[in-house]
Motif scaffolding. Structure first.
Motif, mmCIF file in Angstrom:
data_model
loop_
_atom_site.group_PDB
_atom_site.id
_atom_site.type_symbol
_atom_site.label_atom_id
_atom_site.label_comp_id
_atom_site.label_asym_id
_atom_site.label_seq_id
_atom_site.Cartn_x
_atom_site.Cartn_y
_atom_site.Cartn_z
ATOM 1 N N HIS A 22 41.136 31.428 34.868
ATOM 2 C CA HIS A 22 41.938 32.460 34.209
ATOM 3 C C HIS A 22 42.192 33.620 35.156
ATOM 4 C CE1 HIS A 22 42.948 35.778 31.448
ATOM 5 N NE2 HIS A 22 43.400 34.840 30.655
ATOM 6 N N ALA A 23 41.151 34.039 35.892
ATOM 7 C CA ALA A 23 41.302 35.149 36.830
ATOM 8 C C ALA A 23 42.349 34.832 37.895
ATOM 9 C CB ALA A 23 39.953 35.478 37.480
ATOM 10 N N GLN A 24 42.345 33.608 38.380
ATOM 11 C CA GLN A 24 43.343 33.200 39.368
ATOM 12 C C GLN A 24 44.745 33.265 38.781
ATOM 13 O OE1 GLN A 24 42.061 29.340 40.702
ATOM 14 N NE2 GLN A 24 40.275 30.133 41.793
ATOM 15 N N SER A 25 44.871 32.879 37.511
ATOM 16 C CA SER A 25 46.186 32.917 36.864
ATOM 17 C C SER A 25 46.681 34.347 36.672
ATOM 18 C CB SER A 25 46.129 32.205 35.502
ATOM 19 O OG SER A 25 45.478 33.006 34.522
ATOM 20 N N GLN A 26 45.752 35.298 36.665
ATOM 21 C CA GLN A 26 46.096 36.713 36.518
ATOM 22 C C GLN A 26 46.282 37.413 37.862
ATOM 23 O OE1 GLN A 26 46.651 38.234 33.415
ATOM 24 N NE2 GLN A 26 46.528 36.105 32.755
ATOM 25 N N GLY A 27 46.161 36.654 38.944
ATOM 26 C CA GLY A 27 46.400 37.213 40.271
ATOM 27 C C GLY A 27 45.191 37.801 40.955
ATOM 28 N N ALA A 28 43.989 37.436 40.524
ATOM 29 C CA ALA A 28 42.775 37.956 41.164
ATOM 30 C C ALA A 28 42.767 37.601 42.649
ATOM 31 C CB ALA A 28 41.534 37.390 40.484
ATOM 32 N N GLN A 29 42.449 38.610 43.469
ATOM 33 C CA GLN A 29 42.400 38.414 44.918
ATOM 34 C C GLN A 29 40.982 38.461 45.464
ATOM 35 O OE1 GLN A 29 45.214 41.709 44.780
ATOM 36 N NE2 GLN A 29 46.344 40.721 46.439
ATOM 37 N N ARG A 30 40.120 39.162 44.759
ATOM 38 C CA ARG A 30 38.713 39.242 45.136
ATOM 39 C C ARG A 30 37.852 39.188 43.872
ATOM 40 N NH1 ARG A 30 36.813 40.358 49.899
ATOM 41 N NH2 ARG A 30 34.989 41.433 49.074
#
Length: 248
Positions: A22-30
């Motif tokens: 989910h975090a990756q889908s929200q654009g998490a970079q770190r």
């Protein structure tokens, strides 16, 4: 930069996989991992290895939690019986490198105006809980950081301390950004990714946008029945599996 904040993963592979996706889908970079990677759940080696991989890749920071410290040192008589049973079970399932990784984690990390810690800022290694506004103020007054991120309590919450001395707290709503005013100090508790305790079994995490200065809390449904079935199959305390179903 978008920074995903995960706390209290507690060896719950299904929850952690869902949150990271989910975090990756929200654009998490770190990523910032706020401790307690082990304890309660049935997949300690997988969770520790996943956190270690992201830290070694340079895309994450991590701090140690009380359950992680207990696994390194061995269970203590004063621990809750269920926790002690799982700690002893977990120690047998981590290899030397994984134990060394946990042992080498710092109790806190400072990054400019931000502080990352498992329990609190006033005495991080005493593992005192932040359960009320007074505890949050005590933690905020113990650091110069404008934003403190911590876990340990398992319930998502947001506190602030203004320069005027005014204090307050929020019960965040999933998916709704909250602007962290520069005139206040903030304490962000993202809730537990691996074992929520607010009556909602969905995994918790938060996403901090450092450019916008906004924090967004999320609830992520995951297959808690599968995670609970692993706990039962491992013959760990059955109450721990039920807690995943109940969100308690």
């Amino acid at each position: 930069m978008k920074l995903a904040l995960l706390a209290d993963l507690h060896a719950n592979r299904e929850a952690v996989e869902a949150v990271l996706e989910h975090a990756q889908s929200q654009g998490a970079q770190r990523y910032a991992f706020l401790g307690d990677y082990v304890g309660y759940g049935a997949d300690p080696a997988w969770v520790v290895e996943r956190v270690r991989e992201l830290v070694e890749r340079g895309t994450a920071i991590a701090v140690i939690g009380n359950h992680d410290r207990a696994v390194v040192l061995g269970s203590a008589p004063q621990m809750h019986a269920d926790a002690r049973t799982v700690i002893d079970w977990t120690r047998k399932r981590l290899d030397a490198d994984q134990l060394a990784f946990l042992d080498g984690l710092p109790v806190s990390v400072s990054d400019g105006p931000r502080l990352f810690v498992h329990a609190n800022a006033w005495a991080p290694e005493d593992w005192g809980y932040i359960t009320a506004r007074a505890d949050a103020v005590r933690s905020l007054q113990a650091t110069a950081a404008r934003v403190t991120f911590c876990g340990h309590t398992h319930d998502p919450c947001l506190y602030y301390l203004a320069t005027t001395g005014k204090t307050g707290d929020f019960s965040p709503v999933s998916g709704v950004p909250i602007l962290l005013s520069a005139q206040r100090q903030w304490l962000v508790i993202p809730g537990s990714a691996g074992q929520p305790r607010d009556g909602n079994p969905a995994a918790c995490y938060a996403l901090y946008d450092t450019d916008e200065g906004a924090i967004t809390y999320f609830r992520v449904p995951y297959d808690h029945e599968a995670a609970g079935a692993k706990i039962r199959a491992a013959q760990l305390p059955q109450r721990l599996a039920q807690r995943l179903d109940d969100g308690q």
